[in-house]
Write an enzyme that holds these catalytic residues in place. Structure first.
Site, PDB file in Angstrom:
ATOM      1  N   TYR A 149      -6.730  -4.524  -6.999  1.00  0.00           N
ATOM      2  CA  TYR A 149      -6.305  -3.452  -6.115  1.00  0.00           C
ATOM      3  C   TYR A 149      -7.340  -2.346  -6.238  1.00  0.00           C
ATOM      4  O   TYR A 149      -7.424  -1.685  -7.259  1.00  0.00           O
ATOM      5  CB  TYR A 149      -4.929  -2.959  -6.568  1.00  0.00           C
ATOM      6  CG  TYR A 149      -4.242  -1.936  -5.680  1.00  0.00           C
ATOM      7  CD1 TYR A 149      -4.900  -0.817  -5.180  1.00  0.00           C
ATOM      8  CD2 TYR A 149      -2.883  -2.086  -5.370  1.00  0.00           C
ATOM      9  CE1 TYR A 149      -4.252   0.114  -4.398  1.00  0.00           C
ATOM     10  CE2 TYR A 149      -2.222  -1.146  -4.585  1.00  0.00           C
ATOM     11  CZ  TYR A 149      -2.911  -0.054  -4.103  1.00  0.00           C
ATOM     12  OH  TYR A 149      -2.257   0.874  -3.340  1.00  0.00           O
ATOM     13  N   ASP A 207       1.289   9.605  -8.062  1.00  0.00           N
ATOM     14  CA  ASP A 207       1.791   9.609  -6.687  1.00  0.00           C
ATOM     15  C   ASP A 207       1.826  10.992  -6.073  1.00  0.00           C
ATOM     16  O   ASP A 207       2.123  11.983  -6.730  1.00  0.00           O
ATOM     17  CB  ASP A 207       3.197   8.996  -6.644  1.00  0.00           C
ATOM     18  CG  ASP A 207       3.142   7.483  -6.807  1.00  0.00           C
ATOM     19  OD1 ASP A 207       2.457   6.838  -5.993  1.00  0.00           O
ATOM     20  OD2 ASP A 207       3.766   6.955  -7.744  1.00  0.00           O
ATOM     21  N   GLU A 234       4.929  -4.993  -2.052  1.00  0.00           N
ATOM     22  CA  GLU A 234       4.960  -4.197  -3.276  1.00  0.00           C
ATOM     23  C   GLU A 234       6.260  -3.410  -3.278  1.00  0.00           C
ATOM     24  O   GLU A 234       6.541  -2.670  -2.344  1.00  0.00           O
ATOM     25  CB  GLU A 234       3.790  -3.209  -3.319  1.00  0.00           C
ATOM     26  CG  GLU A 234       2.460  -3.845  -3.669  1.00  0.00           C
ATOM     27  CD  GLU A 234       1.325  -2.821  -3.699  1.00  0.00           C
ATOM     28  OE1 GLU A 234       0.169  -3.259  -3.704  1.00  0.00           O
ATOM     29  OE2 GLU A 234       1.610  -1.607  -3.693  1.00  0.00           O
TER      30      GLU A 234
END
Lengths: 410, 263
Positions: B175, B60, B49
């Site tokens: 994911y 994040d 990734e």
């Protein structure tokens, strides 16, 4: 009003949360179920008479609504043209329009059983309003504020703390309002069960832009009947003018007039040191282009590679690189006009308002007033301009003193 | 069949779990980042990734926020991310590359142009954090048409009612975000993750890879054992941010890969 197949400007957003191509729900999967819940709850509340009864009661007895619609005689005389009215939302409890929306969201949060409220704030007005209503209802309150703004706006930080809120200085990114919003979203994604995110402007993922607009629309609704009361039945303003950062006070004034084609609608962005200078402004519509940030597509200040740029303005409340998606749509459809006013012009309007009308305006509405000063002299005396005096200037006196070279230290 | 599909077919045949690693493109500079990237397959990484830096990475934590800032300050752009992929592809035709990031840099470039360039550069999949299924017309559908996998995140808040919608246009793999929170935050527990992975696998034949909160070889092993593999990001990015030499960064990646592969 039928133009290009648009029958009404008041039907948006569509079921995808879009105003034309703007708006939407650009959030991570973790938040998606939360904003769908919020949308469902808001749709229920919207048609629930008991919700609006609670709002009306608090607006009246806690906020002090309706706020006056004030004819400004000396300013009108000095400008020598159209009659200037001011919608006095700076007289609200906590000193700005922000509380109109916060009340709605907190009542909704209570209906949803949420016990913890988070918010972002720039100048601190939305933070103070949120801390205030949380104190009133005994809710935990956490306010994210850029570290730089925490320093600049010390009195508002102290107010929030007095009201029992936790103020978190944001150092991520560049420590500004957009970074505060990023950190609020990071908090929400972490505390999904008990937390309600109270957004302060008409931006973010659907349903926030529509919901905040609806709560702020009390401003324009009051103007309609107040002007009729003072100027005669059926008399509408010829022009409505409001300052725009994210655009909540402007949407609140504009929305009830969108389908009245005789009403000219003007939003005033913060031109900082001038929109021509390299990025020393916050004029997203005049100096930006469409992009996706904070859950919605709208006009953004960004570089050629799609990286978001920092805005610049003397007014911390306008210091945001985006604008509400409905404004982006009103801009593209041409229903509303958007102009920009520089720091210097806003400072001049600030001083004129103090001296002529005995009203110390916040720097945000000083931008709107500066445009009124340009516009009024060009219009005939029988025309009416209503500008939104959306906040009072107590919080800004230190900034203004500095710019005028006045030493506040005694 | 994309490189991602081929990789999972091979791993299945070998009876192994997938180890997926994340690095930020251009962190701390393009040359170092490319050197790390080129060393990942030999360190045991099955899928790479590659982060596209963005000024406002809302999902994040501090580690990856700072990595993005370092990359942008070193002059990283979308053009250069694509150049890194081309340079990598010149020496490796099989390891899948998934670009991960946020929508605005792609939207700003123009979706059609981006997909044409991504295909040409040798990109196999996309993970775009701020594009939920409700916005599939934006990029997901066009990407699938261009032959690029669109890998969706499923989260602890994705309930059974919503899961089919999340899986509908997903390809390559799913994911699973093991925690409610941001990257690099609280540690994921295999005991919590296992039932969630099973819940997703009951609804799809796609491999389910688990990420967020995995920082040690032991955790990589524990999580991979209850899924089809795991992703490690912040733990690797932290080493890069600390200025460790490329060989040391890759040695730690190899230890994490060994953990995952021992599951």
């Amino acid at each position: 009003m039928a133009e290009d197949g648009i029958n009404s400007f008041m039907t948006g957003p569509d079921e995808k949360g879009r105003f034309g191509i703007f708006g939407g729900r650009f959030v991570s999967e973790t938040l998606m179920p939360l904003i769908l819940d919020l949308e469902a709850e808001y749709e229920k509340a919207k048609t629930d008479a008991s919700f609006w009864a609670e709002m009306d009661d608090l607006w009246k007895h806690y906020v002090g609504r309706p706020s006056p619609l004030y004819f400004a005689p000396r300013l009108t005389e000095q400008l020598g043209g159209a009659k200037v009215y001011m919608k006095r939302d700076e007289l609200n409890h906590t000193g700005a329009h922000k509380i109109n929306n916060v009340l709605g969201q907190i009542i909704l949060a209570r209906r949803m059983g949420k016990t913890r409220i988070i918010a972002e704030t720039g100048a601190g007005q939305h933070g103070v309003a949120t801390a205030t209503v949380c104190a009133k209802f005994g809710l935990e309150c956490v306010v994210y504020m850029g570290a730089h703004d925490v320093e600049r706006q010390a009195p508002n930080v102290f107010r929030m703390r007095l009201l029992g809120a936790k103020v978190v200085p944001v150092t991520s990114g560049r420590g500004t309002l957009k970074d505060a919003m990023n950190d609020a979203l990071r908090d929400w994604v972490t505390n999904v069960r008990d937390t309600f995110y109270c957004i302060g402007t008409v931006a973010g993922p659907h349903p926030y832009p529509a919901m905040v607009r609806d709560f702020q629309s009390i401003i324009g609704k009051e103007v309609r009947w107040q002007l009729a009361e003072q100027e005669g039945e059926g008399r509408l303003p010829d022009v409505v003018v409001a300052a725009i950062g994210g655009g909540s006070n402007a949407m609140g004034l504009f929305y009830p007039f969108l389908d009245d084609p005789s009403v000219r609608i003007i939003g005033v962005e913060a031109g900082g040191k001038g929109v021509d200078d390299r990025m020393e402004h916050c004029a997203s519509l005049t100096g930006g282009r469409p992009g996706v940030l904070h859950g919605n597509r709208t006009y953004l200040l960004q570089d050629a590679d799609g990286q978001i740029l920092e805005g610049f303005s003397i007014s911390a409340g306008l210091d945001y690189p985006g604008i509400g998606p409905e404004h982006a749509w009103l801009h593209d459809t041409g229903r509303a006009e958007y102009v920009s006013i520089t720091d210097a012009e806003a400072l001049e309007a600030f001083q004129l308002c103090c001296k002529l009308e005995g009203i110390i305006p916040a720097l945000e509405p000083s931008h709107a007033l500066a445009h009124v000063m340009k516009l009024a002299p060009t219009l005939p005396k029988d025309q009416i301009i209503v500008m939104n005096m959306c906040g009072r200037g107590d919080k800004d006196i230190f900034t203004v003193a500095k710019h005028l070279g006045f030493d506040m230290k005694i | 069949m994309t490189r991602i599909d081929a990789t999972f077919a091979r791993l299945r045949a070998e009876g192994r779990k997938a180890f997926v690693s994340y690095i930020m493109g251009g962190d701390p500079d393009q040359a170092t980042s490319l050197a790390v990237m080129k060393g990942l397959p030999a360190a045991g990484v099955d899928i790479i990734e590659l982060g596209m830096p963005f000024t406002d990475p809302m999902a994040d934590g501090p580690t990856i926020q700072l990595a993005g800032q370092r990359a942008l300050e070193a002059g990283m752009t979308m053009d250069r991310v694509l150049d890194m992929v081309r340079d990598f592809r010149a020496g490796d035709a099989t390891t899948p590359i998934v670009l991960m990031g946020y929508y605005n840099p792609i939207y700003s470039r123009g979706v059609d142009r981006f997909l044409a360039e991504a295909t040409e550069a040798g990109i196999d999949g996309l993970i775009v954090v701020d594009l939920p299924p409700e916005e599939d017309d934006e990029l997901c559908i066009p990407a699938q048409k261009a032959g690029i996998n669109f890998i969706r995140l499923a989260t602890p808040t994705t309930d059974d009612r919503r899961l089919p919608k999340v899986l509908q246009n997903t390809s390559g793999f799913v994911y699973y975000v093991s925690i409610t929170g941001i990257t690099g935050a609280a540690a994921a527990q295999a005991t919590d993750v296992g039932p969630e992975v099973a819940r997703i696998k009951a609804k799809t034949d796609l491999p389910v890879i688990v990420g967020f909160g995995i920082t040690t070889p032991e955790a990589a092993r524990a999580i991979a054992s209850v899924a089809d593999g795991c992703v490690v990001g912040s733990a690797i990015v932290k080493d890069i941010g600390a200025g460790k030499p490329v060989a040391e960064v890759l040695a730690n990646v190899a230890a994490l890969a060994k953990g995952a592969h021992s599951a």
